[in-house]
Design a protein around this motif. Structure first.
Motif, PDB file in Angstrom:
ATOM      1  N   LYS A 173      -6.409  -0.461  -6.119  1.00 48.70           N
ATOM      2  CA  LYS A 173      -6.602   0.169  -4.913  1.00 48.70           C
ATOM      3  C   LYS A 173      -7.391   1.587  -5.401  1.00 48.70           C
ATOM      4  O   LYS A 173      -8.033   2.372  -4.831  1.00 48.70           O
ATOM      5  CB  LYS A 173      -5.335   0.607  -4.261  1.00 48.70           C
ATOM      6  N   GLN A 174      -6.819   2.341  -6.510  1.00 41.03           N
ATOM      7  CA  GLN A 174      -7.376   3.505  -7.219  1.00 41.03           C
ATOM      8  C   GLN A 174      -8.874   3.169  -7.418  1.00 41.03           C
ATOM      9  O   GLN A 174      -9.744   4.214  -7.236  1.00 41.03           O
ATOM     10  CB  GLN A 174      -6.540   3.873  -8.284  1.00 41.03           C
TER      11      GLN A 174
ATOM     12  N   ASP B 290       0.783  -1.251   0.041  1.00 42.81           N
ATOM     13  CA  ASP B 290       0.110   0.099   0.033  1.00 42.81           C
ATOM     14  C   ASP B 290       1.023   1.337   0.028  1.00 42.81           C
ATOM     15  O   ASP B 290       2.064   1.328   0.262  1.00 42.81           O
ATOM     16  CB  ASP B 290      -0.841  -0.015   1.256  1.00 42.81           C
ATOM     17  N   VAL B 291       0.264   2.311  -0.235  1.00 42.58           N
ATOM     18  CA  VAL B 291       0.953   3.658  -0.208  1.00 42.58           C
ATOM     19  C   VAL B 291       0.421   4.604   0.953  1.00 42.58           C
ATOM     20  O   VAL B 291      -0.965   4.707   1.024  1.00 42.58           O
ATOM     21  CB  VAL B 291       0.706   4.239  -1.456  1.00 42.58           C
TER      22      VAL B 291
ATOM     23  N   ILE C 223      -6.678   8.542 -15.514  1.00 46.99           N
ATOM     24  CA  ILE C 223      -5.399   8.018 -14.869  1.00 46.99           C
ATOM     25  C   ILE C 223      -4.656   7.121 -15.629  1.00 46.99           C
ATOM     26  O   ILE C 223      -5.321   6.261 -16.206  1.00 46.99           O
ATOM     27  CB  ILE C 223      -5.935   7.142 -13.573  1.00 46.99           C
ATOM     28  N   VAL C 224      -3.242   7.398 -15.767  1.00 47.48           N
ATOM     29  CA  VAL C 224      -2.471   6.366 -16.436  1.00 47.48           C
ATOM     30  C   VAL C 224      -1.807   5.704 -15.314  1.00 47.48           C
ATOM     31  O   VAL C 224      -0.933   6.388 -14.826  1.00 47.48           O
ATOM     32  CB  VAL C 224      -1.509   6.966 -17.472  1.00 47.48           C
ATOM     33  N   ASP C 225      -1.934   4.271 -15.423  1.00 48.15           N
ATOM     34  CA  ASP C 225      -1.291   3.520 -14.412  1.00 48.15           C
ATOM     35  C   ASP C 225      -0.779   2.235 -14.872  1.00 48.15           C
ATOM     36  O   ASP C 225      -2.146   1.549 -15.182  1.00 48.15           O
ATOM     37  CB  ASP C 225      -1.847   3.581 -12.852  1.00 48.15           C
TER      38      ASP C 225
ATOM     39  N   GLY D 293      -0.766   6.377  -7.801  1.00 46.54           N
ATOM     40  CA  GLY D 293      -0.410   5.536  -6.528  1.00 46.54           C
ATOM     41  C   GLY D 293      -1.830   4.984  -6.009  1.00 46.54           C
ATOM     42  O   GLY D 293      -2.268   4.136  -6.693  1.00 46.54           O
ATOM     43  N   ASN D 294      -2.085   5.123  -4.867  1.00 50.21           N
ATOM     44  CA  ASN D 294      -3.533   4.570  -4.317  1.00 50.21           C
ATOM     45  C   ASN D 294      -4.609   5.392  -4.507  1.00 50.21           C
ATOM     46  O   ASN D 294      -5.692   4.969  -3.943  1.00 50.21           O
ATOM     47  CB  ASN D 294      -3.209   4.289  -2.628  1.00 50.21           C
ATOM     48  N   GLY D 295      -4.542   6.304  -5.493  1.00 49.69           N
ATOM     49  CA  GLY D 295      -5.755   7.321  -5.431  1.00 49.69           C
ATOM     50  C   GLY D 295      -6.044   8.602  -4.699  1.00 49.69           C
ATOM     51  O   GLY D 295      -6.927   9.015  -4.769  1.00 49.69           O
TER      52      GLY D 295
END
Length: 172
Positions: free
Chosen positions: A124-125, A43-44, A114-116, A90-92
């Motif tokens: 998570k996002q 997690d972040v 979002i680009v991930d 990241g985690n949104g």
């Protein structure tokens, strides 16, 4: 020989002994079996996160980005909804604060993308942003195509979360 060691040995052997820096960084970050963001991240932010960023520690960055988006919209006198692309979300947490900062009515003025490439972080996002209209993309080109090539683009952790070319300047 551990799996990671075998993987690296085979990778370098196939490449003739050397792998370009950006390819090595891509493997270290996103290989499905050994990459940090693909296989190893928990997690972040928070007490149990692997790391924290300003977006997970305070709401200030999200509010500042929302203000920047509104100022750009006003400055350019854009009437249509403005497309926004966050690269590496990241985690949104940052996207969540940006979207919340607009409130329900003004939020209709932006289209959030979002680009991930990290599947665990994308999950998570999506959980964090399930109440908001957000589109996910595998790369910036895909996101820009979805926005018609016109978007405000930002990233909180771009330099350390994406493969980069290593360049050196030589004067001749």
């Amino acid at each position: 020989m551990p799996d990671l060691r075998r993987f690296l040995h085979e990778t370098f052997e196939k490449a003739g002994g050397a792998v370009p820096f950006d390819q090595f960084m891509a493997m270290a970050l996103y290989d499905p079996n050994f990459g940090y963001y693909a296989a190893g991240i928990e997690d972040v932010g928070g007490m149990r996160g692997d790391f924290a960023t300003s977006a997970t520690l305070t709401k200030g960055l999200g509010r500042a980005i929302a203000k920047w988006i509104q100022e750009e919209r006003d400055h350019h006198d854009w009437e249509a909804p403005v497309s926004v692309i966050e690269v590496g979300a990241g985690n949104g947490a940052l996207a969540l604060e940006v979207l919340r900062s607009f409130g329900w009515w003004k939020r209709r003025q932006i289209r959030y993308h979002i680009v991930d490439v990290s599947a665990p972080l994308r999950e998570k996002q999506q959980a964090a942003l399930k109440s908001f209209p957000v589109d996910w993309h595998a790369n910036v080109s895909e996101a820009l195509e979805a926005t018609g090539g016109k978007a405000l683009i930002f990233s909180n952790e771009l330099v350390d979360a994406f493969p980069a070319k290593w360049l050196r300047w030589l004067e001749i």
